[in-house]
Design a protein around this motif. Structure first.
Motif, PDB file in Angstrom:
ATOM      1  N   ALA A 108       0.810  -1.221   0.000  1.00 16.46           N
ATOM      2  CA  ALA A 108       0.000   0.000   0.000  1.00 16.46           C
ATOM      3  C   ALA A 108       0.838   1.263   0.000  1.00 16.46           C
ATOM      4  CB  ALA A 108      -0.927   0.000   1.218  1.00 16.46           C
ATOM      5  N   LEU A 109       2.108   1.161   0.329  1.00 16.79           N
ATOM      6  CA  LEU A 109       2.966   2.351   0.378  1.00 16.79           C
ATOM      7  C   LEU A 109       3.077   2.946  -1.030  1.00 16.79           C
ATOM      8  CD1 LEU A 109       4.543   3.694   2.693  1.00 16.79           C
ATOM      9  CD2 LEU A 109       6.557   2.417   1.940  1.00 16.79           C
ATOM     10  N   PRO A 110       2.729   4.228  -1.228  1.00 16.13           N
ATOM     11  CA  PRO A 110       2.608   4.762  -2.582  1.00 16.13           C
ATOM     12  C   PRO A 110       3.922   5.123  -3.267  1.00 16.13           C
ATOM     13  CG  PRO A 110       2.010   6.447  -0.984  1.00 16.13           C
ATOM     14  CD  PRO A 110       2.226   5.182  -0.211  1.00 16.13           C
ATOM     15  N   CYS A 111       5.034   5.199  -2.508  1.00 19.83           N
ATOM     16  CA  CYS A 111       6.308   5.600  -3.116  1.00 19.83           C
ATOM     17  C   CYS A 111       7.001   4.397  -3.768  1.00 19.83           C
ATOM     18  CB  CYS A 111       7.223   6.215  -2.057  1.00 19.83           C
ATOM     19  SG  CYS A 111       7.698   5.060  -0.755  1.00 19.83           S
ATOM     20  N   LEU A 112       8.095   4.664  -4.477  1.00 18.98           N
ATOM     21  CA  LEU A 112       8.892   3.606  -5.084  1.00 18.98           C
ATOM     22  C   LEU A 112       9.590   2.814  -3.975  1.00 18.98           C
ATOM     23  CD1 LEU A 112       9.985   2.328  -7.708  1.00 18.98           C
ATOM     24  CD2 LEU A 112      11.902   3.924  -7.559  1.00 18.98           C
ATOM     25  N   LYS A 113       9.466   1.483  -4.030  1.00 17.34           N
ATOM     26  CA  LYS A 113      10.002   0.603  -2.993  1.00 17.34           C
ATOM     27  C   LYS A 113      10.994  -0.365  -3.638  1.00 17.34           C
ATOM     28  CE  LYS A 113       5.835  -0.876  -2.223  1.00 17.34           C
ATOM     29  NZ  LYS A 113       4.902  -0.007  -2.980  1.00 17.34           N
ATOM     30  N   VAL A 114      12.220  -0.373  -3.140  1.00 19.46           N
ATOM     31  CA  VAL A 114      13.266  -1.241  -3.673  1.00 19.46           C
ATOM     32  C   VAL A 114      13.744  -2.170  -2.570  1.00 19.46           C
ATOM     33  CG1 VAL A 114      15.599  -1.341  -4.641  1.00 19.46           C
ATOM     34  CG2 VAL A 114      14.007   0.443  -5.391  1.00 19.46           C
ATOM     35  N   ALA A 115      13.737  -3.471  -2.842  1.00 20.99           N
ATOM     36  CA  ALA A 115      14.343  -4.451  -1.943  1.00 20.99           C
ATOM     37  C   ALA A 115      15.770  -4.688  -2.409  1.00 20.99           C
ATOM     38  CB  ALA A 115      13.552  -5.748  -1.947  1.00 20.99           C
ATOM     39  N   ALA A 116      16.739  -4.364  -1.558  1.00 19.94           N
ATOM     40  CA  ALA A 116      18.153  -4.576  -1.863  1.00 19.94           C
ATOM     41  C   ALA A 116      18.597  -5.806  -1.081  1.00 19.94           C
ATOM     42  CB  ALA A 116      18.974  -3.348  -1.479  1.00 19.94           C
ATOM     43  N   LEU A 117      18.566  -6.943  -1.739  1.00 15.24           N
ATOM     44  CA  LEU A 117      18.762  -8.227  -1.070  1.00 15.24           C
ATOM     45  C   LEU A 117      20.245  -8.546  -0.971  1.00 15.24           C
ATOM     46  CD1 LEU A 117      15.865 -10.098  -2.894  1.00 15.24           C
ATOM     47  CD2 LEU A 117      15.794  -8.992  -0.651  1.00 15.24           C
ATOM     48  N   ASN A 118      20.778  -8.384   0.225  1.00 18.81           N
ATOM     49  CA  ASN A 118      22.198  -8.597   0.472  1.00 18.81           C
ATOM     50  C   ASN A 118      22.578 -10.068   0.586  1.00 18.81           C
ATOM     51  OD1 ASN A 118      20.528  -8.070   2.951  1.00 18.81           O
ATOM     52  ND2 ASN A 118      22.316  -9.016   3.918  1.00 18.81           N
ATOM     53  N   GLY A 119      21.595 -10.951   0.474  1.00 16.28           N
ATOM     54  CA  GLY A 119      21.843 -12.387   0.564  1.00 16.28           C
ATOM     55  C   GLY A 119      20.549 -13.156   0.449  1.00 16.28           C
ATOM     56  N   THR A 120      20.580 -14.373   0.917  1.00 16.22           N
ATOM     57  CA  THR A 120      19.469 -15.309   0.756  1.00 16.22           C
ATOM     58  C   THR A 120      18.173 -14.798   1.379  1.00 16.22           C
ATOM     59  OG1 THR A 120      20.870 -17.257   0.532  1.00 16.22           O
ATOM     60  CG2 THR A 120      18.683 -17.615   1.439  1.00 16.22           C
ATOM     61  N   LEU A 121      17.083 -15.092   0.683  1.00 13.73           N
ATOM     62  CA  LEU A 121      15.720 -14.725   1.115  1.00 13.73           C
ATOM     63  C   LEU A 121      14.937 -16.015   1.320  1.00 13.73           C
ATOM     64  CD1 LEU A 121      13.234 -12.826   1.428  1.00 13.73           C
ATOM     65  CD2 LEU A 121      13.038 -12.881  -1.065  1.00 13.73           C
ATOM     66  N   ALA A 122      14.397 -16.214   2.517  1.00  7.67           N
ATOM     67  CA  ALA A 122      13.718 -17.469   2.822  1.00  7.67           C
ATOM     68  C   ALA A 122      12.410 -17.246   3.565  1.00  7.67           C
ATOM     69  CB  ALA A 122      14.631 -18.370   3.651  1.00  7.67           C
ATOM     70  N   GLY A 123      11.513 -18.206   3.429  1.00  6.36           N
ATOM     71  CA  GLY A 123      10.297 -18.267   4.211  1.00  6.36           C
ATOM     72  C   GLY A 123       9.424 -17.033   4.126  1.00  6.36           C
ATOM     73  N   GLY A 124       8.837 -16.690   5.265  1.00 14.06           N
ATOM     74  CA  GLY A 124       7.875 -15.593   5.306  1.00 14.06           C
ATOM     75  C   GLY A 124       8.445 -14.240   4.968  1.00 14.06           C
ATOM     76  N   ALA A 125       9.769 -14.100   5.004  1.00 15.89           N
ATOM     77  CA  ALA A 125      10.382 -12.823   4.616  1.00 15.89           C
ATOM     78  C   ALA A 125      10.129 -12.502   3.152  1.00 15.89           C
ATOM     79  CB  ALA A 125      11.883 -12.850   4.892  1.00 15.89           C
ATOM     80  N   ASN A 126       9.730 -13.514   2.367  1.00 22.02           N
ATOM     81  CA  ASN A 126       9.399 -13.267   0.968  1.00 22.02           C
ATOM     82  C   ASN A 126       8.270 -12.254   0.811  1.00 22.02           C
ATOM     83  OD1 ASN A 126      10.637 -15.241  -1.308  1.00 22.02           O
ATOM     84  ND2 ASN A 126      10.610 -16.305   0.656  1.00 22.02           N
ATOM     85  N   GLY A 127       7.330 -12.234   1.746  1.00 20.71           N
ATOM     86  CA  GLY A 127       6.132 -11.425   1.573  1.00 20.71           C
ATOM     87  C   GLY A 127       6.413  -9.950   1.379  1.00 20.71           C
ATOM     88  N   MET A 128       7.200  -9.351   2.262  1.00 28.34           N
ATOM     89  CA  MET A 128       7.469  -7.916   2.158  1.00 28.34           C
ATOM     90  C   MET A 128       8.314  -7.603   0.933  1.00 28.34           C
ATOM     91  SD  MET A 128      10.081  -7.452   5.373  1.00 28.34           S
ATOM     92  CE  MET A 128      11.269  -8.746   5.773  1.00 28.34           C
ATOM     93  N   VAL A 129       9.165  -8.554   0.520  1.00 28.59           N
ATOM     94  CA  VAL A 129       9.995  -8.351  -0.666  1.00 28.59           C
ATOM     95  C   VAL A 129       9.151  -8.431  -1.936  1.00 28.59           C
ATOM     96  CG1 VAL A 129      11.887  -9.333  -2.017  1.00 28.59           C
ATOM     97  CG2 VAL A 129      12.088  -9.129   0.481  1.00 28.59           C
ATOM     98  N   LEU A 130       8.247  -9.390  -2.001  1.00 31.35           N
ATOM     99  CA  LEU A 130       7.353  -9.497  -3.156  1.00 31.35           C
ATOM    100  C   LEU A 130       6.471  -8.265  -3.304  1.00 31.35           C
ATOM    101  CD1 LEU A 130       6.304 -13.225  -2.701  1.00 31.35           C
ATOM    102  CD2 LEU A 130       7.624 -12.312  -4.629  1.00 31.35           C
ATOM    103  N   ALA A 131       6.191  -7.577  -2.192  1.00 34.71           N
ATOM    104  CA  ALA A 131       5.349  -6.379  -2.226  1.00 34.71           C
ATOM    105  C   ALA A 131       6.108  -5.130  -2.644  1.00 34.71           C
ATOM    106  CB  ALA A 131       4.696  -6.161  -0.857  1.00 34.71           C
ATOM    107  N   CYS A 132       7.425  -5.238  -2.795  1.00 32.89           N
ATOM    108  CA  CYS A 132       8.213  -4.106  -3.288  1.00 32.89           C
ATOM    109  C   CYS A 132       8.050  -3.974  -4.806  1.00 32.89           C
ATOM    110  CB  CYS A 132       9.681  -4.290  -2.921  1.00 32.89           C
ATOM    111  SG  CYS A 132      10.043  -4.063  -1.164  1.00 32.89           S
ATOM    112  N   ASP A 133       8.475  -2.836  -5.330  1.00 34.33           N
ATOM    113  CA  ASP A 133       8.357  -2.591  -6.767  1.00 34.33           C
ATOM    114  C   ASP A 133       9.523  -3.166  -7.560  1.00 34.33           C
ATOM    115  OD1 ASP A 133       5.946  -0.882  -6.677  1.00 34.33           O
ATOM    116  OD2 ASP A 133       7.247   0.466  -5.547  1.00 34.33           O
ATOM    117  N   ILE A 134      10.712  -3.125  -6.981  1.00 38.13           N
ATOM    118  CA  ILE A 134      11.927  -3.576  -7.653  1.00 38.13           C
ATOM    119  C   ILE A 134      12.740  -4.389  -6.657  1.00 38.13           C
ATOM    120  CG2 ILE A 134      14.096  -2.847  -8.764  1.00 38.13           C
ATOM    121  CD1 ILE A 134      12.629  -0.231  -9.546  1.00 38.13           C
ATOM    122  N   ARG A 135      13.340  -5.483  -7.149  1.00 36.20           N
ATOM    123  CA  ARG A 135      14.165  -6.339  -6.303  1.00 36.20           C
ATOM    124  C   ARG A 135      15.558  -6.469  -6.916  1.00 36.20           C
ATOM    125  NH1 ARG A 135       9.121  -7.230  -5.882  1.00 36.20           N
ATOM    126  NH2 ARG A 135       9.083  -7.599  -8.131  1.00 36.20           N
TER     127      ARG A 135
END
Length: 204
Positions: free
Chosen positions: A83-110
Motif C-alpha cells: 500500500a505504500l505509494p512511493c517507489l520501494k526497492v528491496a536490496a537483497l544482500n543475501g538469501t531470502l527465505a520463508g515468510g520474509a518473501n512477503g514484504m519483498v514481493l510487495a516491493c516494486d523492484i528487487r
C-alpha cells in the motif's frame, strides 16, 4: 534489530539487523516493520535491506514453533508494504527465505547479490504461505514456477531467479546500496503526486 534511516530528500532506508541469527524475524521485529511502513506515508522512496550475508532466514525458529509461523502479522506487513505509494526497492544482500518473501514481493523492484538463494519451504514445514505471497509470486514468475518454490520446495539460485523475474537485477555486494539509491534519483526529484501516479499505473 530494525534500523531506520531517513534522509533529507525523503528516502527511508530500513535495515534488518540481526546477522548473528541470519536476520531471522521475531514477532517484535515484524511489528516494528509494520509500524515503520505504516508511518512512511510521506516517504519519497523506500529501500529495504539487511546486514550480513543473509537478507532474512524468515521466522525465528523458536517463535515459529510457538505460533509465529501462522501469525497474521506477516500478511499485515506485506499489505502495508504494497500500500505504500512511493517507489520501494528491496536490496537483497543475501538469501531470502520463508515468510520474509512477503514484504519483498510487495516491493516494486528487487535487486540481489549473485550469491543469494530463494526458497519458501512451507510444504516441508507444514504451513500454508500467506495468501498474498502466492498471488504476488505467481504474478511475477507464473504459476508453474511458483509451484516449484512453494509446493516442490525448490531452492532457486540468483541467476535463475533473475532469469525468471523473481529479482530484477544482480548487483555485486559492494555496489548494492549505491545501485538501490541510484534507482531512487528520479522518484526523489519528481513531484510526489507524479511519482505516485506513475507507480499506481504500473501496478495496475
Amino acid at each position: 534489530m530494525i534500523d531506520l534511516e531517513i534522509s533529507e530528500t525523503g528516502l527511508w532506508t530500513v535495515t534488518i539487523n540481526r546477522p548473528e541469527k541470519a536476520n531471522s524475524l521475531t514477532e517484535a521485529m515484524l511489528e516494528d516493520l509494520v509500524d515503520i511502513i505504516t508511518r512512511a506515508t510521506d516517504a519519497r522512496g523506500f529501500i529495504l535491506t539487511g546486514t550480513g550475508k543473509v537478507f532474512s532466514a524468515g521466522a525465528d525458529l523458536d517463535e515459529a514453533r510457538a505460533g509465529l509461523a501462522t501469525s497474521t502479522v506477516w500478511e499485515r506487513l506485506s499489505k502495508a508494504m504494497a500500500a505504500l505509494p512511493c517507489l520501494k526497492v528491496a536490496a537483497l544482500n543475501g538469501t531470502l527465505a520463508g515468510g520474509a518473501n512477503g514484504m519483498v514481493l510487495a516491493c516494486d523492484i528487487r535487486l540481489a547479490v549473485p550469491t543469494a538463494r530463494f526458497f519458501y519451504p512451507v510444504m516441508k514445514l507444514g504451513y500454508l504461505p500467506q495468501p498474498s505471497d502466492a498471488m504476488r509470486m505467481s504474478a511475477l514468475i507464473g504459476p508453474a514456477r511458483t509451484k516449484m518454490i512453494l509446493a516442490a520446495g525448490q531452492k532457486i539460485e540468483a541467476e535463475e531467479a533473475c532469469a525468471w523475474g523473481l529479482v530484477d537485477r544482480l548487483i555485486a555486494p559492494e555496489d548494492l546500496m549505491a545501485q538501490a539509491r541510484l534507482l531512487m534519483v528520479d522518484a526523489l526529484a519528481a513531484k510526489p503526486e507524479i511519482a505516485s501516479g506513475i507507480l499506481a499505473m504500473c501496478r495496475g
